[in-house]
Design a protein around this motif. Structure first.
Motif, PDB file in Angstrom:
ATOM      1  N   PRO A 185       0.818  -1.236   0.000  1.00  0.00           N
ATOM      2  CA  PRO A 185       0.000   0.000   0.000  1.00  0.00           C
ATOM      3  C   PRO A 185       0.841   1.270   0.000  1.00  0.00           C
ATOM      4  CG  PRO A 185      -0.866  -1.597   1.578  1.00  0.00           C
ATOM      5  CD  PRO A 185       0.449  -2.122   1.124  1.00  0.00           C
ATOM      6  N   LEU A 186       1.982   1.246   0.737  1.00  0.00           N
ATOM      7  CA  LEU A 186       2.841   2.433   0.753  1.00  0.00           C
ATOM      8  C   LEU A 186       3.422   2.718  -0.631  1.00  0.00           C
ATOM      9  CD1 LEU A 186       4.148   4.628   2.483  1.00  0.00           C
ATOM     10  CD2 LEU A 186       6.027   3.041   2.949  1.00  0.00           C
ATOM     11  N   LEU A 187       3.871   1.667  -1.325  1.00  0.00           N
ATOM     12  CA  LEU A 187       4.414   1.853  -2.672  1.00  0.00           C
ATOM     13  C   LEU A 187       3.328   2.311  -3.646  1.00  0.00           C
ATOM     14  CD1 LEU A 187       6.828  -1.206  -2.944  1.00  0.00           C
ATOM     15  CD2 LEU A 187       7.433   1.177  -2.580  1.00  0.00           C
ATOM     16  N   ARG A 188       2.115   1.758  -3.522  1.00  0.00           N
ATOM     17  CA  ARG A 188       1.028   2.200  -4.399  1.00  0.00           C
ATOM     18  C   ARG A 188       0.685   3.666  -4.156  1.00  0.00           C
ATOM     19  NH1 ARG A 188      -3.339  -2.833  -4.303  1.00  0.00           N
ATOM     20  NH2 ARG A 188      -2.016  -4.343  -5.417  1.00  0.00           N
ATOM     21  N   GLY A 189       0.614   4.055  -2.855  1.00  0.00           N
ATOM     22  CA  GLY A 189       0.338   5.461  -2.554  1.00  0.00           C
ATOM     23  C   GLY A 189       1.442   6.381  -3.053  1.00  0.00           C
ATOM     24  N   LEU A 190       2.713   5.938  -2.910  1.00  0.00           N
ATOM     25  CA  LEU A 190       3.829   6.745  -3.409  1.00  0.00           C
ATOM     26  C   LEU A 190       3.788   6.877  -4.923  1.00  0.00           C
ATOM     27  CD1 LEU A 190       6.423   8.256  -2.711  1.00  0.00           C
ATOM     28  CD2 LEU A 190       7.655   6.092  -2.891  1.00  0.00           C
ATOM     29  N   GLY A 191       3.449   5.779  -5.619  1.00  0.00           N
ATOM     30  CA  GLY A 191       3.332   5.854  -7.075  1.00  0.00           C
ATOM     31  C   GLY A 191       2.211   6.774  -7.509  1.00  0.00           C
ATOM     32  N   LEU A 194       3.431  10.353  -6.906  1.00  0.00           N
ATOM     33  CA  LEU A 194       4.389  10.777  -7.933  1.00  0.00           C
ATOM     34  C   LEU A 194       3.696  11.033  -9.267  1.00  0.00           C
ATOM     35  CD1 LEU A 194       7.425   8.447  -7.135  1.00  0.00           C
ATOM     36  CD2 LEU A 194       7.177  10.866  -6.611  1.00  0.00           C
ATOM     37  N   THR A 195       2.701  10.184  -9.596  1.00  0.00           N
ATOM     38  CA  THR A 195       1.967  10.399 -10.855  1.00  0.00           C
ATOM     39  C   THR A 195       1.209  11.719 -10.834  1.00  0.00           C
ATOM     40  OG1 THR A 195       1.730   8.008 -11.066  1.00  0.00           O
ATOM     41  CG2 THR A 195       0.274   9.381 -12.383  1.00  0.00           C
ATOM     42  N   VAL A 196       0.562  12.000  -9.702  1.00  0.00           N
ATOM     43  CA  VAL A 196      -0.193  13.259  -9.596  1.00  0.00           C
ATOM     44  C   VAL A 196       0.749  14.455  -9.654  1.00  0.00           C
ATOM     45  CG1 VAL A 196      -1.629  14.636  -8.054  1.00  0.00           C
ATOM     46  CG2 VAL A 196      -2.106  12.205  -8.360  1.00  0.00           C
ATOM     47  N   LEU A 197       1.923  14.361  -8.962  1.00  0.00           N
ATOM     48  CA  LEU A 197       2.883  15.467  -9.001  1.00  0.00           C
ATOM     49  C   LEU A 197       3.437  15.667 -10.409  1.00  0.00           C
ATOM     50  CD1 LEU A 197       4.869  14.894  -5.674  1.00  0.00           C
ATOM     51  CD2 LEU A 197       3.194  16.675  -6.159  1.00  0.00           C
ATOM     52  N   PHE A 198       3.730  14.558 -11.109  1.00  0.00           N
ATOM     53  CA  PHE A 198       4.237  14.669 -12.478  1.00  0.00           C
ATOM     54  C   PHE A 198       3.200  15.333 -13.391  1.00  0.00           C
ATOM     55  CE2 PHE A 198       4.721  12.969 -16.764  1.00  0.00           C
ATOM     56  CZ  PHE A 198       6.049  13.307 -17.011  1.00  0.00           C
ATOM     57  N   LYS A 199       1.938  14.912 -13.270  1.00  0.00           N
ATOM     58  CA  LYS A 199       0.904  15.539 -14.096  1.00  0.00           C
ATOM     59  C   LYS A 199       0.709  16.999 -13.715  1.00  0.00           C
ATOM     60  CE  LYS A 199      -1.762  11.362 -15.104  1.00  0.00           C
ATOM     61  NZ  LYS A 199      -3.089  10.698 -14.971  1.00  0.00           N
ATOM     62  N   LEU A 200       0.783  17.279 -12.397  1.00  0.00           N
ATOM     63  CA  LEU A 200       0.574  18.641 -11.932  1.00  0.00           C
ATOM     64  C   LEU A 200       1.673  19.583 -12.413  1.00  0.00           C
ATOM     65  CD1 LEU A 200      -1.193  20.482 -10.143  1.00  0.00           C
ATOM     66  CD2 LEU A 200       0.282  19.869  -8.216  1.00  0.00           C
ATOM     67  N   VAL A 201       2.908  19.050 -12.563  1.00  0.00           N
ATOM     68  CA  VAL A 201       4.041  19.911 -12.942  1.00  0.00           C
ATOM     69  C   VAL A 201       4.247  19.934 -14.447  1.00  0.00           C
ATOM     70  CG1 VAL A 201       6.526  20.239 -12.694  1.00  0.00           C
ATOM     71  CG2 VAL A 201       5.154  19.617 -10.707  1.00  0.00           C
ATOM     72  N   PHE A 202       4.135  18.776 -15.122  1.00  0.00           N
ATOM     73  CA  PHE A 202       4.534  18.687 -16.521  1.00  0.00           C
ATOM     74  C   PHE A 202       3.384  18.499 -17.508  1.00  0.00           C
ATOM     75  CE2 PHE A 202       8.204  17.149 -14.077  1.00  0.00           C
ATOM     76  CZ  PHE A 202       9.177  18.013 -14.550  1.00  0.00           C
ATOM     77  N   VAL A 203       2.175  18.198 -17.075  1.00  0.00           N
ATOM     78  CA  VAL A 203       1.096  17.875 -18.017  1.00  0.00           C
ATOM     79  C   VAL A 203      -0.034  18.892 -17.912  1.00  0.00           C
ATOM     80  CG1 VAL A 203      -0.601  16.150 -18.699  1.00  0.00           C
ATOM     81  CG2 VAL A 203       1.686  15.436 -17.966  1.00  0.00           C
TER      82      VAL A 203
END
Length: 380
Positions: free
Chosen positions: A64-70, A73-82
């Protein structure tokens, strides 16, 4: 514990094998057996840790920790670059581009196209026709005669400046000088260069015939003599020395070393290997027996007392606590009903959740609860 009943390999091993086998067996039992026991304990501990610690830790914590971290990270990547670029394209560039396109299309349809048609029909076309007529008249009656006169004058000036001087220079200067130089070169070749060349050729032939050829023949004879009387005997002697060294030194030494290696493998290494294999097998059997004994002791000292305590102590105590809880809950329900009846004068309605089924109970409210079947009794 079973022992290895296989017949010993190589009945005629000799006393040397017997002398080596007994210490090797003792050392194997004293060293290999503890190593095998420690190895089995480590394997059992590792399996238990993987089954009861690492597996649940990975399933319930790390995954669960790895899924939440992924996801983070996906939300941060979309928020910054997409999402910024998508919003810029969707809500800024696209409306601005559509507005500019509509403005340009309207300007062309309502301003540039009518102005162009008006200028073409009433200004540019008459002006072009007048310029074309004026150009044809000027070309025919003014520019053509002027161009012919200028062309004739240019041809005359070009001939006078760039052709006639060079023709005169070639005809009256360069051609006579070239013919004189050619006559002088023929004279020099006939009376100077040709005699000198013949003399040099005769000198080269004489040097080759009377100097270089005798020297080359002498060098060749020297090389042949050195090969025949020096290098060839030395090479034959070296070959004989190599053959003799192989036949009388290297081959006997190699045969002796091979016999020694075969004897060492047959009478030392093979018995020691068989003893080590037997010791490892015996250690495995002893370890399996020890493990079964430890399991039996654990079952006797821990499992059976715990089962007896659960069956004859905890289960009756749990039943008693459950009866007390049910009796107290019924008394509280009756008291609450009496208070409600006294205050409101209406019969209370028992909530549906109070009639929930419990372990071992029936659907009827007044039915006696069924006996629970404990896990040890079911297993027994």
């Amino acid at each position: 514990m079973e022992t290895d009943k296989r017949p010993p390999a190589g009945g005629g091993d000799g006393c040397l094998v017997g002398v080596i086998r007994v210490p090797v067996k003792i050392v194997a039992v004293l060293v290999v057996l503890p190593v095998r026991v420690v190895w089995e304990l480590l394997v059992a501990g590792g399996r238990a840790a993987h089954r009861h610690v690492l597996g649940p830790l990975y399933v319930h914590v790390l995954e669960p920790l790895l899924r939440g971290l992924g996801w983070l990270l996906t939300v941060l990547f979309k928020l910054v670059f997409v999402w910024p670029w998508v919003g810029l394209w969707r809500y800024v560039l696209t409306p601005v581009g559509q507005g500019l396109a509509w403005l340009c299309r309207g300007a062309y349809d309502h301003l540039l196209a009518p102005a162009g048609r008006f200028l073409g029909a009433y200004v540019l076309r008459p002006l072009g026709e007048a310029l074309a007529w004026l150009g044809r008249g000027g070309m025919r009656y003014l520019l053509a005669p002027l161009a012919k006169g200028v062309g004739w004058i240019g041809w005359a000036l070009g001939m006078a400046l760039f052709v006639w001087p060079w023709v005169g220079l070639w005809r009256y200067v360069l051609a006579p000088v070239g013919r004189g130089i050619a006559w002088l070169a023929a004279v020099v070749h006939r009376y100077v260069l040709r005699p000198v060349g013949l003399g040099l050729a005769w000198l080269v032939v004489a040097v080759y015939r009377y100097v270089l050829r005798p020297v080359g023949l002498g060098f060749v004879w020297l090389v042949v003599a050195v090969y025949r009387y020096v290098l060839r005997p030395v090479g034959q002697g070296f070959v004989w020395l190599v053959v003799a060294g192989y036949r009388y030194l290297l081959r006997p030494v190699g045969v002796g070393l091979g016999w020694l290696a075969v004897a060492l493998y047959r009478y030392v290494l093979a018995p020691v290997g068989r003893v080590l294999v037997w010791a490892w097998h015996v250690a495995g059997l002893i370890t399996a027996a020890l493990w079964r004994g430890l399991k039996w002791v654990g079952r006797v000292l821990i499992g059976w007392p715990a089962s007896w305590v659960y069956r004859h102590v905890l289960t009756p105590a749990g039943h008693a606590v459950r009866e007390v809880w049910r009796t107290g809950r019924a008394a509280v329900r009756e008291a609450r009903a009496s208070v409600r009846r006294a205050l409101f004068g209406t019969p209370p309605v028992e909530p549906a959740r109070s009639r929930a089924r419990t372990l071992g109970s029936t659907t009827a409210a007044d039915a006696a609860p069924a006996d629970e079947i404990s896990l040890p009794r079911r297993q027994g």
